[in-house]
Design a protein around this motif. Sequence first.
Motif, PDB file in Angstrom:
ATOM      1  N   TYR A 250      30.401 -88.401 -19.337  1.00 31.22           N
ATOM      2  CA  TYR A 250      30.160 -89.554 -18.450  1.00 31.22           C
ATOM      3  C   TYR A 250      29.637 -89.116 -17.081  1.00 31.22           C
ATOM      4  CZ  TYR A 250      31.603 -93.466 -21.352  1.00 31.22           C
ATOM      5  OH  TYR A 250      31.635 -94.450 -22.309  1.00 31.22           O
TER       6      TYR A 250
ATOM      7  N   HIS B  96      38.651 -96.807 -15.646  1.00 34.90           N
ATOM      8  CA  HIS B  96      39.332 -98.085 -15.430  1.00 34.90           C
ATOM      9  C   HIS B  96      40.774 -97.989 -15.912  1.00 34.90           C
ATOM     10  CE1 HIS B  96      36.122-101.290 -14.543  1.00 34.90           C
ATOM     11  NE2 HIS B  96      35.682-100.121 -14.149  1.00 34.90           N
TER      12      HIS B  96
ATOM     13  N   THR C 179      30.756-103.584 -10.498  1.00 35.09           N
ATOM     14  CA  THR C 179      29.393-103.200 -10.829  1.00 35.09           C
ATOM     15  C   THR C 179      29.047-103.588 -12.268  1.00 35.09           C
ATOM     16  OG1 THR C 179      27.910-101.314 -11.072  1.00 35.09           O
ATOM     17  CG2 THR C 179      30.221-100.907 -11.540  1.00 35.09           C
TER      18      THR C 179
ATOM     19  N   VAL D 213      29.180-100.533 -15.402  1.00 38.06           N
ATOM     20  CA  VAL D 213      30.354-100.028 -16.123  1.00 38.06           C
ATOM     21  C   VAL D 213      29.994 -99.862 -17.599  1.00 38.06           C
ATOM     22  CG1 VAL D 213      31.257-102.378 -16.355  1.00 38.06           C
ATOM     23  CG2 VAL D 213      32.807-100.470 -16.631  1.00 38.06           C
TER      24      VAL D 213
ATOM     25  N   SER E 216      31.487 -99.051 -21.558  1.00 40.90           N
ATOM     26  CA  SER E 216      32.691 -99.124 -22.379  1.00 40.90           C
ATOM     27  C   SER E 216      32.587 -98.147 -23.537  1.00 40.90           C
ATOM     28  CB  SER E 216      32.868-100.531 -22.948  1.00 40.90           C
ATOM     29  OG  SER E 216      32.971-101.467 -21.911  1.00 40.90           O
TER      30      SER E 216
ATOM     31  N   SER F  68      27.522-103.140 -20.206  1.00 38.77           N
ATOM     32  CA  SER F  68      28.353-104.320 -19.970  1.00 38.77           C
ATOM     33  C   SER F  68      27.650-105.616 -20.375  1.00 38.77           C
ATOM     34  CB  SER F  68      28.752-104.386 -18.491  1.00 38.77           C
ATOM     35  OG  SER F  68      27.599-104.457 -17.675  1.00 38.77           O
TER      36      SER F  68
ATOM     37  N   ARG G  13      37.038 -97.860 -20.329  1.00 35.74           N
ATOM     38  CA  ARG G  13      35.836 -98.123 -19.528  1.00 35.74           C
ATOM     39  C   ARG G  13      35.680 -97.121 -18.389  1.00 35.74           C
ATOM     40  NH1 ARG G  13      35.443-102.591 -22.333  1.00 35.74           N
ATOM     41  NH2 ARG G  13      37.464-103.534 -22.559  1.00 35.74           N
ATOM     42  N   TYR G  14      34.439 -96.741 -18.149  1.00 37.32           N
ATOM     43  CA  TYR G  14      34.126 -95.766 -17.110  1.00 37.32           C
ATOM     44  C   TYR G  14      32.972 -96.279 -16.257  1.00 37.32           C
ATOM     45  CZ  TYR G  14      36.715 -92.603 -20.207  1.00 37.32           C
ATOM     46  OH  TYR G  14      37.674 -92.025 -20.995  1.00 37.32           O
ATOM     47  N   GLN G  15      32.989 -95.865 -14.997  1.00 37.15           N
ATOM     48  CA  GLN G  15      31.873 -96.206 -14.114  1.00 37.15           C
ATOM     49  C   GLN G  15      31.762 -95.132 -13.034  1.00 37.15           C
ATOM     50  OE1 GLN G  15      33.719 -99.920 -12.139  1.00 37.15           O
ATOM     51  NE2 GLN G  15      32.812 -98.780 -10.448  1.00 37.15           N
TER      52      GLN G  15
ATOM     53  N   ILE H 221      34.277-101.611  -7.928  1.00 36.06           N
ATOM     54  CA  ILE H 221      35.210-101.633  -9.055  1.00 36.06           C
ATOM     55  C   ILE H 221      35.864-103.005  -9.151  1.00 36.06           C
ATOM     56  CG2 ILE H 221      37.310-100.599 -10.020  1.00 36.06           C
ATOM     57  CD1 ILE H 221      36.558 -98.026  -8.392  1.00 36.06           C
TER      58      ILE H 221
ATOM     59  N   GLY I 266      39.695-103.321 -13.353  1.00 33.30           N
ATOM     60  CA  GLY I 266      39.628-101.871 -13.484  1.00 33.30           C
ATOM     61  C   GLY I 266      40.635-101.170 -12.601  1.00 33.30           C
TER      62      GLY I 266
END
Lengths: 245, 64
Positions: A54, A65, A94, A97, A99, A187, A210-212, A218, A222
């Motif tokens: 990521y 998240h 945002t 993000v 998943s 997303s 979930r990652y961002q 945020i 999250g």
Amino acid sequence: MKPTGIPGEGTDPAEGIFSGQRDQSGEATRVLSEFVRTAAYESFCFHPRLWNFYEQLLGGDVYLHKRKIVRQTYPHDPRTTDAHYDLIYLRGGTDTVLSSWIPLGDVPLEMGGLTYLEGSDVFGRQMEADFAARSTSLSPEERLNAYNKHMSATGGIGKDLSALVSRYQTRWLVADYEAGDMVIHTSYMIHAATQNDSRAGRMRLSTDIRYQRIRDEIDAAGKNIGPWMICCRVAPAFQPISWPG
Amino acid sequence: MMDLVSNGYPVVNSPEQLGWLVPSTPDAPIDALREQLHAQGYLWLRHFFGREEVIALRRRFLNA
């Protein structure tokens, strides 16, 4: 930590053969919400390969998240996740993000699992633009909950997947997932689940994470603030959650 | 392809309405994967984790 009712007596627990007795006591929900807080599960979310991937993909430091979901899906349960895209539930942050859906065990086609509406990332973006245009008269708080006003009661796009195919002139994509696979999506990507029809009566287990980028905004979900936080669901049906305003 | 059901509705089983995900290799160059994610909206990363790592988590959950 043993979810009530699974696995069946005399079966290999890793097989996850459903005993046929569903938990009525709420114990299964408690077990699920405890499981996502265990060191074993947490460390999996921070798996170095996952984290490095990521960081490279997003091009920066990564935020995980807090709200994570483990789903257990009983064989032949007719309730499955409606078609939706994730931004509907994460609109306060945002749109970049991402998943991860990770099957915990083999999920061959007969066990259902995640299905994507091909090309729907574009439709999701169009829908959001449309909501934004229709929401200009709303306050910021109302705008966050815009799906309540402009979408179906649950925020979902539909239960009848093939009706969506006709509407968007596309098709659903499925796969034979294996333990070790990971699927990621934007997303805006429309997805749903199909029914677990395991002939052997196996439970389908999966997790959503979930990652961002840490520098992007945020969503409250999250950050996991508020008393509404329930990390997991026993029922596979996607239920509406009241996000804080 | 086998017949699928979602939320009680049958999923129309024809090549026009139902297809397969495109698989990706996790060790492909990251720029290529980013481009593919942008184009498709998803990536199916086959064998991203070791099989045993995931089975261990499953086993732990199911109380092996």
